[in-house]
Design a protein around this motif. Sequence first.
Motif, mmCIF file in Angstrom:
data_model
loop_
_atom_site.group_PDB
_atom_site.id
_atom_site.type_symbol
_atom_site.label_atom_id
_atom_site.label_comp_id
_atom_site.label_asym_id
_atom_site.label_seq_id
_atom_site.Cartn_x
_atom_site.Cartn_y
_atom_site.Cartn_z
ATOM 1 N N TYR A 159 45.955 -17.868 34.080
ATOM 2 C CA TYR A 159 46.907 -18.945 33.298
ATOM 3 C C TYR A 159 48.000 -19.419 34.520
ATOM 4 O O TYR A 159 48.161 -20.747 35.056
ATOM 5 C CB TYR A 159 47.695 -18.516 32.135
ATOM 6 C CG TYR A 159 48.650 -19.556 31.501
ATOM 7 C CD1 TYR A 159 48.299 -20.405 30.466
ATOM 8 C CD2 TYR A 159 49.882 -19.792 32.098
ATOM 9 C CE1 TYR A 159 49.048 -21.193 29.921
ATOM 10 C CE2 TYR A 159 50.838 -20.682 31.419
ATOM 11 C CZ TYR A 159 50.348 -21.325 30.482
ATOM 12 O OH TYR A 159 51.251 -22.082 29.843
ATOM 13 N N GLU A 163 48.329 -22.920 36.200
ATOM 14 C CA GLU A 163 49.688 -23.482 36.231
ATOM 15 C C GLU A 163 50.169 -23.956 37.491
ATOM 16 O O GLU A 163 50.472 -25.127 37.661
ATOM 17 C CB GLU A 163 50.469 -22.879 35.406
ATOM 18 C CG GLU A 163 51.737 -23.706 34.910
ATOM 19 C CD GLU A 163 52.957 -22.743 35.022
ATOM 20 O OE1 GLU A 163 53.005 -21.975 35.651
ATOM 21 O OE2 GLU A 163 53.879 -23.037 34.141
ATOM 22 N N LYS A 167 51.149 -27.510 38.789
ATOM 23 C CA LYS A 167 52.127 -28.061 39.199
ATOM 24 C C LYS A 167 52.492 -28.682 40.596
ATOM 25 O O LYS A 167 53.041 -29.506 41.054
ATOM 26 C CB LYS A 167 53.262 -26.951 39.289
ATOM 27 C CG LYS A 167 53.702 -26.436 37.872
ATOM 28 C CD LYS A 167 54.828 -27.238 37.509
ATOM 29 C CE LYS A 167 55.697 -26.607 36.114
ATOM 30 N NZ LYS A 167 56.603 -27.692 35.676
ATOM 31 N N HIS A 169 49.655 -30.220 41.978
ATOM 32 C CA HIS A 169 48.925 -31.149 42.284
ATOM 33 C C HIS A 169 47.712 -31.001 43.078
ATOM 34 O O HIS A 169 47.184 -31.906 43.740
ATOM 35 C CB HIS A 169 49.767 -32.679 42.360
ATOM 36 C CG HIS A 169 50.749 -32.932 41.849
ATOM 37 N ND1 HIS A 169 52.083 -33.377 42.218
ATOM 38 C CD2 HIS A 169 50.815 -32.663 40.109
ATOM 39 C CE1 HIS A 169 52.897 -33.758 41.072
ATOM 40 N NE2 HIS A 169 52.259 -33.393 39.875
ATOM 41 N N SER A 247 57.184 -19.965 26.448
ATOM 42 C CA SER A 247 56.223 -20.635 26.998
ATOM 43 C C SER A 247 54.999 -19.662 27.401
ATOM 44 O O SER A 247 55.167 -18.517 27.781
ATOM 45 C CB SER A 247 56.932 -21.200 28.140
ATOM 46 O OG SER A 247 57.078 -20.216 29.268
ATOM 47 N N GLY A 248 53.795 -20.221 27.786
ATOM 48 C CA GLY A 248 52.631 -19.605 28.282
ATOM 49 C C GLY A 248 52.866 -18.746 29.540
ATOM 50 O O GLY A 248 52.462 -17.498 29.673
ATOM 51 N N ARG A 249 53.881 -19.490 30.452
ATOM 52 C CA ARG A 249 54.016 -18.642 31.710
ATOM 53 C C ARG A 249 54.971 -17.392 31.498
ATOM 54 O O ARG A 249 54.558 -16.621 31.987
ATOM 55 C CB ARG A 249 54.932 -19.773 32.543
ATOM 56 C CG ARG A 249 55.302 -19.543 34.123
ATOM 57 C CD ARG A 249 55.945 -20.416 34.310
ATOM 58 N NE ARG A 249 56.151 -20.349 35.915
ATOM 59 C CZ ARG A 249 57.026 -21.493 36.497
ATOM 60 N NH1 ARG A 249 57.643 -22.346 35.666
ATOM 61 N NH2 ARG A 249 57.287 -21.165 37.952
ATOM 62 N N VAL B 289 61.500 -33.723 37.147
ATOM 63 C CA VAL B 289 60.925 -33.452 35.884
ATOM 64 C C VAL B 289 59.729 -32.376 36.181
ATOM 65 O O VAL B 289 59.767 -31.420 35.250
ATOM 66 C CB VAL B 289 60.349 -34.616 35.100
ATOM 67 C CG1 VAL B 289 59.413 -34.466 33.954
ATOM 68 C CG2 VAL B 289 61.631 -35.700 34.562
ATOM 69 N N ASN B 290 59.043 -32.515 36.988
ATOM 70 C CA ASN B 290 58.098 -31.527 37.251
ATOM 71 C C ASN B 290 58.515 -30.274 37.446
ATOM 72 O O ASN B 290 57.545 -29.293 37.425
ATOM 73 C CB ASN B 290 57.038 -32.160 38.481
ATOM 74 C CG ASN B 290 55.568 -31.527 38.460
ATOM 75 O OD1 ASN B 290 54.952 -31.034 37.622
ATOM 76 N ND2 ASN B 290 55.298 -30.800 39.600
ATOM 77 N N GLU B 291 59.607 -29.936 37.666
ATOM 78 C CA GLU B 291 60.097 -28.564 37.986
ATOM 79 C C GLU B 291 60.335 -27.851 36.860
ATOM 80 O O GLU B 291 60.543 -26.763 36.798
ATOM 81 C CB GLU B 291 61.433 -28.707 38.932
ATOM 82 C CG GLU B 291 61.226 -29.171 40.513
ATOM 83 C CD GLU B 291 62.506 -29.795 40.995
ATOM 84 O OE1 GLU B 291 63.658 -29.508 40.418
ATOM 85 O OE2 GLU B 291 62.705 -30.494 42.106
ATOM 86 N N LEU B 292 60.329 -28.595 35.758
ATOM 87 C CA LEU B 292 60.674 -27.983 34.491
ATOM 88 C C LEU B 292 59.645 -27.007 33.850
ATOM 89 O O LEU B 292 58.554 -27.566 34.233
ATOM 90 C CB LEU B 292 60.802 -28.944 33.317
ATOM 91 C CG LEU B 292 62.177 -29.830 33.607
ATOM 92 C CD1 LEU B 292 62.403 -30.880 32.666
ATOM 93 C CD2 LEU B 292 63.557 -28.827 33.436
ATOM 94 N N ARG B 293 59.775 -25.868 33.469
ATOM 95 C CA ARG B 293 58.706 -25.209 32.961
ATOM 96 C C ARG B 293 58.015 -25.745 31.646
ATOM 97 O O ARG B 293 58.422 -26.570 30.882
ATOM 98 C CB ARG B 293 59.711 -23.881 32.323
ATOM 99 C CG ARG B 293 58.405 -22.670 31.859
ATOM 100 C CD ARG B 293 59.242 -21.438 31.539
ATOM 101 N NE ARG B 293 59.400 -20.755 32.797
ATOM 102 C CZ ARG B 293 59.780 -19.381 33.065
ATOM 103 N NH1 ARG B 293 59.824 -18.782 31.964
ATOM 104 N NH2 ARG B 293 60.045 -19.017 34.062
ATOM 105 N N ASP B 294 56.755 -25.676 31.869
ATOM 106 C CA ASP B 294 55.889 -26.235 31.046
ATOM 107 C C ASP B 294 55.573 -27.777 30.886
ATOM 108 O O ASP B 294 54.977 -28.239 30.040
ATOM 109 C CB ASP B 294 55.979 -25.673 29.377
ATOM 110 C CG ASP B 294 55.736 -24.406 29.232
ATOM 111 O OD1 ASP B 294 54.795 -23.780 29.832
ATOM 112 O OD2 ASP B 294 56.571 -23.639 28.649
ATOM 113 N N VAL B 295 56.219 -28.285 32.031
ATOM 114 C CA VAL B 295 56.116 -29.730 32.135
ATOM 115 C C VAL B 295 55.194 -30.075 33.479
ATOM 116 O O VAL B 295 55.314 -29.505 34.412
ATOM 117 C CB VAL B 295 57.493 -30.385 32.359
ATOM 118 C CG1 VAL B 295 57.331 -31.883 32.556
ATOM 119 C CG2 VAL B 295 58.278 -30.135 31.086
#
Lengths: 283, 453
Positions: A159, A163, A167, A169, A247-249, B289-295
């Motif tokens: 995971y 992830e 993040k 890309h 959260s999953g993390r 926004v990409n820095e936010l967790r689960d985003v």
Amino acid sequence: MLVRLQGISMWLSMAALTGATVLYAYFFLSKKTLHSRYATALTGAGFVLLTASIGMYSSAAQGTRLVGPYTLVLAAWALVFVYFVVEHLVKLKVYGTVLVPVALALLVLAQILLPAAAGLKPTVEEVRLLDSWRVIVHVVLIVFANAGFAIGAAASGTYLALEAQLKRHRTTTLFKRLPSLAQTDLVARRAVGWAYPAYSAGLLLGVLRAVETDVTGWWQDPRVMLAGLVWAIFGAYLYLHYGREASGRTSAYVALAGLVFVVALAIVARTVPAGFHIFGIAG
Amino acid sequence: MHLTLVGLSHKTAPIEIREKLTFPAHRQADALSDLICGVQVSEAVILSTCNRTEIYAVTTGAQDGVDAVIDFACGHHGLDRAQLEPYLYVSQGDAVVRNLFRVVASLDSKVVGEAQILGQVKEAYDHSFANGAAGRVFNKLFRQSFEVGKRVRSETAIGEAAVSISYAAVELARKVFDTLAGRTILVLGAGKMSELTAKHLVSQGVHSVLVANRTYERAVELAERFEGEAIRYDDLFTRMRDADIVISSTGATHYVVHRADVAGVMRKRSGRPLFLIDIAVPRDIEPAVNELRDVFLYDIDDLSGVVESNLEDRQREARQAQVIIDEEFRAFEAWLESMEVVPTIAAIRAKAESLRTEELDRALKRLDGLSEKDRATVEALSQAIVSKMLHGPTARLKSAAAEKDGYQYVDTARRLWGLDADGERAKRAHGLRGLLRLPEKPRKDETGEGLGS
């Protein structure tokens, strides 16, 4: 004769798992399902041979050894067994790439440690402690629970890897081969969800046995304390996941931390000659 | 007998030319009938797609066959040959087989690995078969080509990764959510790109669609197309809590979704991930926004990067597909070889010789006491009979094989003599000729270049 057959069966099992490891790795890189089928078949063959080996050893020794390096063999067996159950339920062959090598590593480690443990005879006190169905069930439950924790942690590691790629890309081979976040999270949750009650029951039986045999200061044993810590960490995992909807993390980090303590406990249980839980340790 | 291909494709001809040389399904019967009514063409398949028109033919002559096919193409559409020729490519012999296999494997397509071409080739063959234009050679060739197509798709990952922006977005969403069934998407802005991406997501089973736009009426209009729900722009962040995927494509010149907005949304989402696709230029969503967790936030460049990476993967898989094509080509080559006239005649002679010696030995055993001279005479007699018996048929077979449908004579001869069991020996003994043979002076288009300058 039986001992010789047991040895042959064990080495053949290791050979089958080695083949499966190579095929799973090749499957991971090539994504050709044919390789995964061969890998699963070899893993199945390895599992059958390992079961036969354990069975023959138990017959020859008039009982299954539940201490020392023998538990590593049982752990490898349980890991492959639980992997098959998980693979059957969620159809994710990619976990074989991680778990079969771990099972193989446990077997190799057991083979390295077995000669040192072969001459060990339990003391009178140990025999008194071990002579109970509770101990047998305790060991079986802990071994299966550890296998479940290992699978949960493997899924959690997957995971976090995916992830991180999402993040950043990145679209590496790893990214393309890994299953989705939702699926890995589900596998981790289910594996820990099934392992935790088994671990709790295993610990409870161990505590009952310690209390009924009147072991003084049993709770001060480093293995008991570490086991309590493992229980608390995976308890926190389930609470975070289901109670706080974390959260999953976050859950994944907690599961990995839990596995670190499971491994630490396994090492301590085999190397630190202190406390009452020291079965199978030389010296 | 020759294999001939005349065609044009997106690589050699612009759309203005390609659209003049199409053979739609309802005109295929007439076209095929025209093509095979002459003496030059015995079998034909016309493949006509938006990116290519290719006419595959079994022809009697090499250059004459090519001319017959080009004349047909021009005549059928009323085109001037000199005008069309610069855009055409012509292949003959084994190049035709390899070209067909590459086309079916989608290696020659505009988007390598696209899945439609196999169905299009099947359709072209079906037209030919239904109209009696496919014979023994094309029945074998095209059926083998379908095998190539199937193998390439099942044994390589050539068609797996997305190669368009909207499909890349779907692929990434599936990496997060696994399945899109039951998910909710929020479309921000009623632009064409967001509509297209939403359409792909809906086709993957997305449960509900929310549409937000500065002009509420346009949001209602788009929502109706997806049987979704239009939401007021002021409610955007409240309703974003319900969404799993956000597609943004507004015409705004500044960020319309900020980190703080999404952070507020995430606090109410119980750890559920949120996947944002920003396909607007200039961008709608603040990159932080990409820095936010689960985003997970992807903009148009990120999606293009995914597409490029996938295209590179397809090119790698194409090399694997080429290996499959080579294998299947060798199988077809072996089959064709068995259809050759020279090895067939050799096999007939070998069989006759075997029978002659067998019967001669048996007779000589019964004729005990013959002198050497008598034995030689009897042997010469048997040789002369066999030779004279075979001379006429083999000479006529050679001649007939060069005519239209000549391979059918070869096939019949093989059947009458029962040579198929001995076919393997013939294959080993003789090289590949005939259908896969190139003409004496191959045209320059063998490399895929146009006929004209």
